[in-house]
Write an enzyme that holds these catalytic residues in place. Structure first.
Site: not given
Length: 336
Positions: A206, A39, A190, A163, A167, A134-136, A192-193
């Protein structure tokens, strides 16, 4: 008081094991208690804000009180609290430099967290869980935009492979609990955030927060040129973390399928274009140079978001505005 009695009754029903949410009238009932793992991070803090704004109760636990890598402690805490849902946003994250130089914690810490939280949630009978990947996870040369079906169809990007593998294991674990136990656990990927709460440490950040900090420092120093990593040609998609949080709550309410769901905006731009936008926001007046000896990473990473759009999601925060608000947040909290 009535609400507390109802929650107690719900806890008693779940004491013997998981109760698949697909058998319930609502996937995420009004006023549900949702444990947000991680959180304090960029994603987790946004999910807490969104849940509370919509009338849910966000449960949190500081790392000093509960190390999510500790499976036994996590299981005990979840059994004691018995939340109605879990959002697994806790993760060891970082940019290209951090992933390349410290692959061990990116693999081991994330595996431990995922194994601990998912197994603990199952043992506590938590009926609903959202795992954030993650999109990676997608291959380096995946088709563009990247559909969810591209997972495991080719080699990963070497600069963040550890990583990504962690995931991917989390996605498989979610699938396993659905397949073996009928649990209504889901996963989302998700893009890139960025946004308030991001990491601006150049060793761990990032690309977008790193650009904000570097342009800010160059402007303050009056540097005539700022040299950035790579060629500036890779294309990336960026989503404000508050838009991600909206998508997370929507998925908890409305999605219960085995397939992961991409979360993005459906549009991308080059890193050079991104740098130009950040330069305007920060007010840097010098030149931008590029160092092609540094790695670019994946050539392009744009997610296919049709599955999410069918659920009614559309992002609300334009990139330029989001970058400006993120920069202002950083100045208030950390910048000088």
């Amino acid at each position: 008081m009535t609400q507390r009695r109802e929650r107690g009754e719900s806890r008693d029903r779940r004491a013997s094991g998981p109760e698949p949410a697909r058998d319930a009238p609502e996937l995420l009932p009004a006023g549900a208690r949702v444990f947000v793992a991680g959180h304090r991070g960029l994603v987790g803090s946004a999910v807490v804000r969104r849940l509370e704004s919509e009338g849910y109760e966000a449960l949190t636990r500081d790392r000093a009180a509960l190390d999510l890598r500790d499976g036994a402690a996590t299981r005990r805490w979840l059994r004691a609290e018995r939340p109605d849902a879990v959002v697994l946003a806790a993760a060891k994250v970082g940019g290209i430099m951090a992933n390349r130089t410290r692959p061990v914690p990116f693999l081991e810490d994330n595996l431990r967290i995922q194994l601990s939280v998912l197994a603990g949630a199952h043992a506590a009978g938590v009926p609903r869980l959202l795992f954030l990947g993650s999109s990676c996870i997608y291959p380096r040369h995946a088709p563009q935009p990247i559909p969810e079906e591209a997972l495991l169809t080719g080699p990963l990007e070497p600069t963040n492979q550890a990583y990504a593998l962690a995931k991917i294991a989390g996605i498989q674990q979610v699938w396993g609990y659905r397949e073996q136990y009928g649990a209504a656990y889901i996963s989302a990927m998700p893009t890139n955030l960025y946004g308030p709460g991001d990491t601006f440490d150049l060793a761990d950040s990032h690309v977008l927060p790193a650009l904000i900090r570097r342009f800010h420092e160059a402007a303050r120093a009056g540097a005539p040129e700022l040299v950035l990593w790579g060629t500036g040609t890779p294309r990336r998609e960026f989503l404000h973390v508050d838009d991600l949080a909206r998508a997370c709550v929507l998925l908890l309410r409305a999605y219960d399928e085995a397939s992961p769901v991409n979360i993005g905006c459906g549009e991308d731009l080059t890193i050079a274009e991104l740098a130009g936008t950040v330069r305007e926001v920060v007010g840097y007046e010098g030149r931008i140079g590029w160092d092609p000896s540094r790695p670019d990473g994946t050539p392009r990473k744009l997610l296919d978001v049709r599955r999410l759009r069918k659920l009614g999601f559309a992002p609300q925060i334009p990139l330029a505005r989001g970058i400006r608000e993120t920069y202002e947040w950083w100045l208030r909290h950390e910048g000088g």
